[in-house]
Design an enzyme around this catalytic site. Structure first.
Site: not given
Ligand code: SAH
Length: 234
Positions: A70
């Site tokens: 993000s």
């Molecule tokens: N917090 C992260 C940003 C992640 S992008 C950072 O600091 O880099 C969002 C992430 O959510 C992705 O890796 C995606 O695979 C995950 N995601 C999406 N749906 C999800 C779910 N139901 N359970 C767990 N992870 C999920």
């Protein structure tokens, strides 16, 4: 994402971090503890080394498995809305690169973070050990269902874009707790903060708009082999 390379932090990186912190301040992030966390957590460790220069620009960036880390401002805003206190038990849905989890852990929270993609889960689990954040509890599973084994949580942060608020997460939030979740029908989501009153009543406020990769139901990949603190939630 950093893999078989030696992680190195230089004066230059430190200078870039300072610039980023100033930028976050100018965009309205005032909490010194958040700014300190951005100063201390080395964001370039979370990107492929070829893109280290991008680590301190205020933009989202692709990581492995088609996902993104993000934008720093979004991480700071979600952290701010969460009103993090030392000792808070926090659930993060969407581990991704692990950067957001490290910011929360740096502020003294006890962090559980769930990722639905096995590959990312394993990569990030290894990275967190390598950079001194082994105390973050990484989970492989569907964050839609939360992590009932470790519930209830003081705070819950969802870092993927939802179309609705998962009921399981509401249930796993403590009375008096706070949830921050991007929600909406289309690509652009509203940043929603939900407070659960002592009587269980929910109040919602929105704090602007943002873009996120989608929150998807279910998890992908087979069971990973045993890794540090690996917990399969099924
Ligand atoms: N917090 C992260 C940003 C992640 S992008 C950072 O600091 O880099 C969002 C992430 O959510 C992705 O890796 C995606 O695979 C995950 N995601 C999406 N749906 C999800 C779910 N139901 N359970 C767990 N992870 C999920």
């Amino acid at each position: 994402m950093a893999k078989k390379i030696k992680l190195k932090d230089t004066y230059r990186h430190r200078g870039l971090r300072l610039q980023l912190v100033k930028e976050l301040k100018s965009k309205g992030i005032e909490d010194e503890r958040i700014l300190q966390a951005f100063m201390q957590v080395k964001r370039h460790y979370f990107l492929d080394p070829a893109f280290a220069d991008w680590a301190y620009k205020d933009v989202a960036f692709p990581i492995d498995a088609g996902q993104t880390i993000s934008q720093p401002y979004t991480v700071a805003l979600q952290t701010d809305l969460l009103e993090v206190k030392k000792g808070d038990i926090i659930l993060e849905v969407g581990t991704g690169s692990g950067f957001q989890a490290c910011i929360l852990a740096h502020m003294g929270a006890k962090v559980y973070t769930i990722e639905r993609q096995r590959y990312l889960f394993e990569q990030t689990n290894n990275l967190l050990k390598e950079i001194g954040f082994a105390h973050i509890r990484t989970l492989y599973g569907d964050g839609y269902k939360g992590a009932s084994r470790f519930a209830p949580f003081d705070k819950i942060i969802i870092t993927a874009g939802a179309t609705s608020i998962p009921q399981a997460l509401i249930e796993q939030l403590k009375p008096g707790g706070i949830m921050v979740i991007p929600v909406g029908d289309g690509d652009v989501k509203s940043m929603v903060r939900i407070r659960k009153g002592k009587d269980g009543r929910l109040t919602k406020e929105t704090h602007g708009y943002c873009r996120f990769v989608p929150l998807l139901e279910g998890k992908t990949g087979k069971k990973p082999k045993a890794v540090n603190k690996y917990v399969n939630l099924d």
